[in-house]
Design a protein around this motif. Structure first.
Motif, PDB file in Angstrom:
ATOM      1  N   GLY A 238       0.963  -0.753   0.241  1.00  0.00           N
ATOM      2  CA  GLY A 238       0.296   0.096   0.023  1.00  0.00           C
ATOM      3  C   GLY A 238       1.107   1.325  -0.333  1.00  0.00           C
ATOM      4  O   GLY A 238       0.436   1.991  -0.440  1.00  0.00           O
ATOM      5  N   ASP A 239       1.935   1.301  -0.023  1.00  0.00           N
ATOM      6  CA  ASP A 239       2.785   2.586   0.131  1.00  0.00           C
ATOM      7  C   ASP A 239       3.571   2.959  -1.343  1.00  0.00           C
ATOM      8  O   ASP A 239       2.719   2.203  -2.380  1.00  0.00           O
ATOM      9  CB  ASP A 239       3.860   1.936   0.782  1.00  0.00           C
TER      10      ASP A 239
ATOM     11  N   ARG B  91      -1.219   2.550 -11.247  1.00  0.00           N
ATOM     12  CA  ARG B  91      -0.571   2.384  -9.853  1.00  0.00           C
ATOM     13  C   ARG B  91       0.422   3.286 -10.368  1.00  0.00           C
ATOM     14  O   ARG B  91       1.821   3.403  -9.030  1.00  0.00           O
ATOM     15  CB  ARG B  91      -0.298   1.075  -9.669  1.00  0.00           C
TER      16      ARG B  91
ATOM     17  N   ASN C 244       2.602   4.011  -7.175  1.00  0.00           N
ATOM     18  CA  ASN C 244       1.526   3.620  -5.800  1.00  0.00           C
ATOM     19  C   ASN C 244       1.425   2.526  -5.718  1.00  0.00           C
ATOM     20  O   ASN C 244       1.177   1.644  -6.193  1.00  0.00           O
ATOM     21  CB  ASN C 244       0.948   5.186  -6.246  1.00  0.00           C
ATOM     22  N   THR C 245       0.548   2.600  -4.436  1.00  0.00           N
ATOM     23  CA  THR C 245      -0.240   1.374  -3.886  1.00  0.00           C
ATOM     24  C   THR C 245       0.586   0.016  -4.328  1.00  0.00           C
ATOM     25  O   THR C 245      -0.047  -0.983  -4.682  1.00  0.00           O
ATOM     26  CB  THR C 245      -1.565   0.799  -4.900  1.00  0.00           C
TER      27      THR C 245
ATOM     28  N   ASN D  81       2.756  -3.387  -3.787  1.00  0.00           N
ATOM     29  CA  ASN D  81       2.462  -4.739  -3.153  1.00  0.00           C
ATOM     30  C   ASN D  81       2.904  -5.658  -3.052  1.00  0.00           C
ATOM     31  O   ASN D  81       4.261  -5.381  -4.051  1.00  0.00           O
ATOM     32  CB  ASN D  81       0.781  -5.410  -4.173  1.00  0.00           C
TER      33      ASN D  81
END
Length: 121
Positions: free
Chosen positions: A14-15, A66, A83-84, A86
């Motif tokens: 999520g970072d 993302r 972003n985001t 996983n």
């Protein structure tokens, strides 16, 4: 052209993380810049690429929406904003330079040394 990638690290799912790739040696704006990644035991895969002026970008489906690629030709640098994140994004990330907008690693002439991105769940 010589390429130096940086900005990798260890993050949580999520970072966000931003990679940079600094170029030297030849006219940076003459090259399409691409990002690739390679996870352990897997083939090197295309992540995205950006055109000479930065107006054109192309992304792999797995990162579309993302990840964002940008470039600053005055600084001879290309960026990969992620972003985001996983765990499936865990890989060594490479920047590369090509004369044309391509998705195959074999079409890129110059490569950076890679920077490790690790995403924990």
């Amino acid at each position: 052209v010589q390429l130096q990638a940086s900005g990798g690290g260890f993050v949580q799912a999520g970072d966000s993380l931003r990679l940079s790739c600094a170029a030297s040696g030849r006219t940076f704006s003459n090259y399409i810049m691409g990002w690739f990644r390679q996870a352990p035991g897997k083939e090197r895969e295309f992540v995205g690429a950006i055109g000479w002026s930065g107006e054109t970008t192309y992304y792999a489906d797995s990162v579309k929406g993302r990840f964002t690629i940008s470039r600053d030709n005055a600084k001879n640098t290309v960026y990969l904003q992620m972003n985001t994140l996983n765990p499936e994004d865990t890989a060594v990330y490479y920047c590369a330079a090509s004369r044309g907008l391509r998705t195959g690693a074999q079409d890129y002439d110059y490569w950076g040394q890679g920077t490790q991105v690790t995403v924990s769940s």
